[in-house]
Scaffold this motif. Structure first.
Motif, PDB file in Angstrom:
ATOM      1  N   ILE A 172       0.864  -1.177   0.000  1.00  0.00           N
ATOM      2  CA  ILE A 172       0.000   0.000   0.000  1.00  0.00           C
ATOM      3  C   ILE A 172       0.900   1.227   0.000  1.00  0.00           C
ATOM      4  O   ILE A 172       1.682   1.445   0.930  1.00  0.00           O
ATOM      5  N   ARG A 173       0.788   2.006  -1.066  1.00  0.00           N
ATOM      6  CA  ARG A 173       1.632   3.185  -1.224  1.00  0.00           C
ATOM      7  C   ARG A 173       1.202   4.285  -0.256  1.00  0.00           C
ATOM      8  O   ARG A 173       0.110   4.251   0.297  1.00  0.00           O
ATOM      9  N   PRO A 174       2.067   5.288  -0.073  1.00  0.00           N
ATOM     10  CA  PRO A 174       1.708   6.410   0.807  1.00  0.00           C
ATOM     11  C   PRO A 174       0.416   7.115   0.405  1.00  0.00           C
ATOM     12  O   PRO A 174      -0.287   7.655   1.267  1.00  0.00           O
ATOM     13  N   ASP A 175       0.058   7.090  -0.892  1.00  0.00           N
ATOM     14  CA  ASP A 175      -1.182   7.734  -1.329  1.00  0.00           C
ATOM     15  C   ASP A 175      -2.401   6.824  -1.180  1.00  0.00           C
ATOM     16  O   ASP A 175      -3.515   7.185  -1.566  1.00  0.00           O
ATOM     17  N   GLY A 176      -2.194   5.629  -0.620  1.00  0.00           N
ATOM     18  CA  GLY A 176      -3.300   4.714  -0.368  1.00  0.00           C
ATOM     19  C   GLY A 176      -3.555   3.692  -1.463  1.00  0.00           C
ATOM     20  O   GLY A 176      -4.338   2.759  -1.270  1.00  0.00           O
ATOM     21  N   ARG A 177      -2.902   3.834  -2.614  1.00  0.00           N
ATOM     22  CA  ARG A 177      -3.083   2.865  -3.692  1.00  0.00           C
ATOM     23  C   ARG A 177      -2.367   1.563  -3.367  1.00  0.00           C
ATOM     24  O   ARG A 177      -1.350   1.556  -2.695  1.00  0.00           O
ATOM     25  N   LEU A 178      -2.928   0.467  -3.869  1.00  0.00           N
ATOM     26  CA  LEU A 178      -2.315  -0.838  -3.665  1.00  0.00           C
ATOM     27  C   LEU A 178      -1.608  -1.271  -4.943  1.00  0.00           C
ATOM     28  O   LEU A 178      -2.184  -1.217  -6.027  1.00  0.00           O
ATOM     29  N   SER A 179      -0.359  -1.695  -4.809  1.00  0.00           N
ATOM     30  CA  SER A 179       0.407  -2.225  -5.937  1.00  0.00           C
ATOM     31  C   SER A 179       0.644  -3.715  -5.735  1.00  0.00           C
ATOM     32  O   SER A 179       0.999  -4.149  -4.626  1.00  0.00           O
ATOM     33  N   VAL A 180       0.433  -4.480  -6.785  1.00  0.00           N
ATOM     34  CA  VAL A 180       0.630  -5.929  -6.744  1.00  0.00           C
ATOM     35  C   VAL A 180       1.979  -6.258  -7.375  1.00  0.00           C
ATOM     36  O   VAL A 180       2.243  -5.891  -8.526  1.00  0.00           O
ATOM     37  N   LEU A 181       2.819  -6.949  -6.617  1.00  0.00           N
ATOM     38  CA  LEU A 181       4.177  -7.262  -7.045  1.00  0.00           C
ATOM     39  C   LEU A 181       4.298  -8.734  -7.443  1.00  0.00           C
ATOM     40  O   LEU A 181       3.391  -9.531  -7.240  1.00  0.00           O
ATOM     41  N   ASP A 182       5.436  -9.060  -7.995  1.00  0.00           N
ATOM     42  CA  ASP A 182       5.863 -10.451  -8.240  1.00  0.00           C
ATOM     43  C   ASP A 182       4.809 -11.271  -8.973  1.00  0.00           C
ATOM     44  O   ASP A 182       4.073 -12.062  -8.373  1.00  0.00           O
ATOM     45  N   TRP A 183       4.782 -11.130 -10.288  1.00  0.00           N
ATOM     46  CA  TRP A 183       3.821 -11.841 -11.130  1.00  0.00           C
ATOM     47  C   TRP A 183       4.426 -13.110 -11.719  1.00  0.00           C
ATOM     48  O   TRP A 183       4.002 -13.581 -12.772  1.00  0.00           O
TER      49      TRP A 183
END
Length: 258
Positions: A172-183
């Motif tokens: 969860i980034r500082p701006d609240g967005r969620l990033s999905v890693l490692d595909w």
């Protein structure tokens, strides 16, 4: 698990190749925690931070193959995941360079507010239909060794699946967005399968199987899937884990009210 290398242990030509790709290496901070690559680190360049993964094809063929999947996935995931900036190969090594993402891991608890964002990300992933030309592996192909041909039908599908939505793979980034890693475990299959894999993650986090089943039952795609189809997934995953994860059988059962 493959051997993990420090930056100074990588072959000179690999370090030179990566350095050229990122515009110069000022410092390297190894990644702490689970990962399957031969090398993973946050690298400081003259223009900022990047994340670098590398795999030695001879000693870590599965990791090298996973990088192929990550490259293909990067073309279809959009803002869901960090941008793939560079990739290449030299002297039997493959490497990927991603934008660096600041933030914190999600809290994988049934009562965590983070879980709503995880479900939202799962929904967005499941809406993506990459098409065969994307070059992504299929779930049936991955599990073929543990899946009798006559029973593969329920696991066929054209939806994007991450299949490894752990707390380590979501930030969860500082701006609240969620990033999905490692595909690296990406596959094409039916949407309901992602619900099953997320339930497996919750089990690994220590949650009670009964609670997990009731939570999973909230999802129409899981609830409407025939028990026989869910059993096919469970049997294949038990085989895929060499018989270790027998709890899959309990995971896919219809929940008991309460």
């Amino acid at each position: 698990m493959s051997r993990r290398y420090a930056w100074c242990e990588l072959p000179v030509r690999v370090r030179e190749f990566v350095g050229k790709a990122v515009g110069g290496v000022k410092s390297v901070e190894p990644v702490v925690g689970p990962h399957t690559s031969s090398f993973a680190a946050t690298v400081t360049t003259p223009t900022g931070l990047v994340f670098v993964k590398a795999a030695e094809e001879a000693t870590a063929p599965l990791s090298a193959r996973a990088q192929t999947s990550e490259i293909a996935a990067s073309a279809v995931t959009g803002v869901l995941s960090p941008r793939l900036l560079q990739h290449g190969a030299v002297d039997g090594w493959r490497f990927l360079v991603f934008e660096h993402v600041e933030g914190r891991p999600v809290r994988m608890c049934l009562d965590s507010p983070d879980l709503a964002q995880v479900v939202g990300a799962m929904d967005r992933i499941g809406r993506i239909r990459p098409g065969r030309s994307a070059g992504l592996p299929t779930l049936v192909g991955r599990l073929r060794e543990h899946l009798p041909p006559a029973r593969s039908g329920p696991l066929c599908g054209n939806r994007l699946l991450h299949t490894d939505l752990t707390s380590a793979n979501m930030i969860i980034r500082p701006d609240g967005r969620l990033s999905v890693l490692d595909w690296g475990q990406v596959a094409l299959g039916p949407r309901w399968v992602e619900v099953g894999h997320l339930g497996a993650v919750l089990h690994h986090e220590g949650h009670n199987l009964g609670e997990i089943r009731r939570w999973m039952w909230r999802f129409p795609e899981w609830r409407r899937t025939p028990q026989a189809a869910r059993r096919t997934l469970a049997d294949a995953m038990i085989g895929h884990t060499s018989g270790r994860d027998t709890w899959w059988i309990s995971l896919i059962d219809t929940p008991i009210a309460g």
